[in-house]
Write an enzyme that holds these catalytic residues in place. Sequence first.
Site, short mmCIF file in Angstrom:
data_model
loop_
_atom_site.label_atom_id
_atom_site.label_comp_id
_atom_site.label_asym_id
_atom_site.label_seq_id
_atom_site.Cartn_x
_atom_site.Cartn_y
_atom_site.Cartn_z
CG ASP A 1 16.42 25.81 15.52
OD1 ASP A 1 15.23 26.00 15.09
OD2 ASP A 1 16.58 27.20 15.18
N GLY A 2 15.03 24.24 12.59
CA GLY A 2 13.52 25.43 12.00
C GLY A 2 12.42 24.24 11.69
CG ASN A 3 11.70 20.72 13.56
OD1 ASN A 3 12.39 20.17 12.45
ND2 ASN A 3 11.86 19.92 14.21
CG HIS B 1 7.92 19.09 16.35
ND1 HIS B 1 9.39 19.70 16.23
CD2 HIS B 1 7.58 19.99 16.82
CE1 HIS B 1 9.27 21.40 17.72
NE2 HIS B 1 8.21 21.02 17.52
CG ASN C 1 13.15 22.45 23.23
OD1 ASN C 1 12.95 21.58 22.92
ND2 ASN C 1 12.92 23.69 23.17
NE ARG D 1 10.39 24.43 21.92
CZ ARG D 1 10.67 24.54 20.34
NH1 ARG D 1 10.00 24.18 19.64
NH2 ARG D 1 11.34 25.41 19.92
NE ARG E 1 19.16 31.77 19.56
CZ ARG E 1 18.38 32.12 18.66
NH1 ARG E 1 19.28 33.21 18.12
NH2 ARG E 1 17.62 31.27 18.07
CB SER F 1 20.30 27.93 21.26
OG SER F 1 19.71 28.54 21.36
CD GLU G 1 36.57 24.75 12.45
OE1 GLU G 1 36.66 26.04 12.27
OE2 GLU G 1 38.13 25.06 13.54
C1 FPP Z 1 14.08 23.09 17.04
O1 FPP Z 1 13.00 23.57 15.98
C2 FPP Z 1 13.07 21.42 17.07
C3 FPP Z 1 13.23 20.73 18.07
C4 FPP Z 1 12.84 21.54 19.72
C5 FPP Z 1 13.15 19.49 18.24
C6 FPP Z 1 13.64 18.51 17.29
C7 FPP Z 1 13.16 17.89 17.40
C8 FPP Z 1 13.08 16.82 16.08
C9 FPP Z 1 13.84 17.08 15.22
C10 FPP Z 1 11.96 15.03 16.22
C11 FPP Z 1 12.43 14.28 17.13
C12 FPP Z 1 13.68 14.17 17.51
C13 FPP Z 1 13.50 12.70 17.35
C14 FPP Z 1 15.23 12.06 17.94
C15 FPP Z 1 12.72 11.79 16.44
P1 FPP Z 1 11.65 24.52 16.58
O2 FPP Z 1 10.23 24.15 16.71
O3 FPP Z 1 12.55 24.84 17.43
O4 FPP Z 1 11.46 25.36 15.30
P2 FPP Z 1 11.41 26.76 15.11
O5 FPP Z 1 12.61 27.79 15.59
O6 FPP Z 1 10.85 27.02 12.77
O7 FPP Z 1 9.96 26.98 15.32
#
Ligand code: FPP
Length: 245
Positions: free
Chosen positions: A18-20, A35, A66, A69, A192, A194, A205
Site C-alpha cells: 500500500d502507498g503507491n 504504481h 480495485n 478505480r 486494516r 482490507s 503475525e
Molecule cells: C496500493 O496503493 C497498491 C495497489 C492498489 C496496486 C499494487 C500494484 C503494484 C505494486 C504494481 C504492480 C504489481 C505487480 C505485481 C507488477 P494505492 O494506490 O492504494 O496507494 P494510496 O493508498 O497511497 O493511494
Amino acid sequence: MLKIDKNNLPQHIAIIMDGNGRWAKQHAMGRIRGHKKGAQAVRTAVTACREIGISYLTLFAFSSENWGRPNEEINALMSLLGDYLDKEASTLQKQEIMLTTIGNIERLYPPVKEKLLEVKKLTEHNRKMVLNLALSYGSRDEIIFAIKKMITDNRSGKLDIDDIDNDTVGRYLYTNNIPDPDLLIRTSDEYRISNFLLWQLAYTELYFTDVLWPDFKKDDLLKAIAVYQRRERRFGLTSEQIQNK
Ligand code: FPP
C-alpha cells in the site's frame, strides 16, 4: 544488514502493498508513476525473499474492489502486470520460482490473463519458492465461492457435512496447497486487513510499517522478519504450554 535467525524464518509471508499513490503525491507525480515504482519494489521483494529463503510470498497486487478505480489507473495496473510478466518470466525461471495466482483471473484483461497462464505453465515445476499473486482477489468472494462449491459437492454426494473441518474449508479456498501466512506485512501506515485472506490469517503475525510500498527495501523486510522472530506464537495455548512443547 540486519541479522535474522535462519532457523526461524516465516515459511509464508503475505504483503499488502500500500502507498503507491501517496508516494507519487509526495514526489509531485501522478498515481501511475507511483504504481511503476511499486512494480520495481515487487522485483526487490521477490528477489529478497528468494535470497533469504522464504518458501511462499503472496502479494496483494489487485483487489476485487480495485475494479472501481478510474479506468486510466486500471489500464495502467494491467499494463504494469503484463510488463512484469514479460520481463520477469526468465528471472523467475532462473531463480526456480513458481508463479501461482489467487483471485478471479477471468476478469483480468485477456492479454494479461494469457501471459499469466503462460508464465504459470513455464514455472510450474520450480520448487525453490512460490510467488503467489492475488489478482482480482477478494477474500469474501473467495469464501462465497468455496461455500457454493461445498454445497454443490454435498449435493452430488462428494462431500459429507460431517466431514467439513478446517482442512476441508482450506481445500476449497483459492489457497489450497499453500500454507497459511506466518507473517502479514502492510505498508504505508494503514491498519486494516482490507478483505485479504480473512480465513487464512487466523493465526498470522501482523506487522505494520509506515514505509510506503515503493520505498520498501530488503532491509525493511529483514526488520519485519526480526520483529516476527521476537514474537511468541501461541495459537490459543498458554506461554508455558508452548515452551514445554
Ligand atoms: C496500493 O496503493 C497498491 C495497489 C492498489 C496496486 C499494487 C500494484 C503494484 C505494486 C504494481 C504492480 C504489481 C505487480 C505485481 C507488477 P494505492 O494506490 O492504494 O496507494 P494510496 O493508498 O497511497 O493511494
